[in-house]
Design a protein around this motif. Sequence first.
Motif, short mmCIF file in Angstrom:
data_model
loop_
_atom_site.label_atom_id
_atom_site.label_comp_id
_atom_site.label_asym_id
_atom_site.label_seq_id
_atom_site.Cartn_x
_atom_site.Cartn_y
_atom_site.Cartn_z
N THR A 79 -1.49 2.53 6.85
CA THR A 79 -0.65 1.31 7.09
C THR A 79 -0.31 0.68 5.71
N TYR A 80 -1.12 0.48 4.84
CA TYR A 80 -0.83 -0.42 3.67
C TYR A 80 -1.36 0.64 2.56
N TRP A 81 -0.69 0.24 1.32
CA TRP A 81 -0.67 1.47 0.09
C TRP A 81 -0.72 0.15 -1.29
N GLY A 82 -1.50 0.52 -2.01
CA GLY A 82 -1.37 -0.09 -3.36
C GLY A 82 -0.24 0.58 -4.31
N GLN A 83 -0.41 -0.03 -5.44
CA GLN A 83 0.92 0.22 -6.28
C GLN A 83 0.50 1.26 -7.30
N GLY A 84 -0.89 1.98 -7.11
CA GLY A 84 -1.14 2.87 -7.96
C GLY A 84 -1.85 2.68 -9.40
N THR A 85 -2.38 3.71 -9.85
CA THR A 85 -3.13 3.41 -11.41
C THR A 85 -3.33 4.54 -11.73
N GLN A 86 -2.79 4.85 -12.97
CA GLN A 86 -2.75 6.06 -13.60
C GLN A 86 -3.80 6.56 -14.33
N VAL A 87 -4.27 7.89 -13.93
CA VAL A 87 -5.44 8.56 -14.69
C VAL A 87 -4.95 9.58 -15.37
N VAL A 118 -4.97 -3.72 -4.13
CA VAL A 118 -4.89 -3.71 -5.89
C VAL A 118 -5.83 -2.66 -6.48
N GLU A 119 -5.37 -1.81 -7.18
CA GLU A 119 -6.20 -0.53 -7.52
C GLU A 119 -6.32 -1.08 -9.33
#
Length: 128
Positions: A116-124, A5-6
């Motif tokens: 292997t694992y990725w977060g959902q992303g956060t906008q910059v 979680v970002e």
Amino acid sequence: QVQLVESGGGLVQAGGSLRLSCAASGRTFSTSAMGWFRQAPGKEREFVARIRWRTGNTYYADSVKGRFTISRDNAKNTVYLQMNSLKPEDTAVYYCAARDGGSYLYTAGTTIPEYTYWGQGTQVTVSS
């Protein structure tokens, strides 16, 4: 199940700073390396920075070297990206990624398949 979680994204003026965080959770979570990638509109996802979990060894894309710093807190299973001297071209969705702990990272850790694992992303967003 592992979750990343970002947080910490937002809108900043050129020359400003932001600090992104990525917290990993899951009963069985362990990692050999974590990284940050970013994706701007209409462009492919690209590597930003990587840190080896045990040694703390870091590696950066040329475009952010000297401006961004990746770090980690092993006890909290959290990786950070300190971004200074931000430029409008840094505008993107930033993604956190983790490589499974059972698989040592022998390569540089700069490509998507190495994680292997990725977060959902956060906008910059960096305004000029």
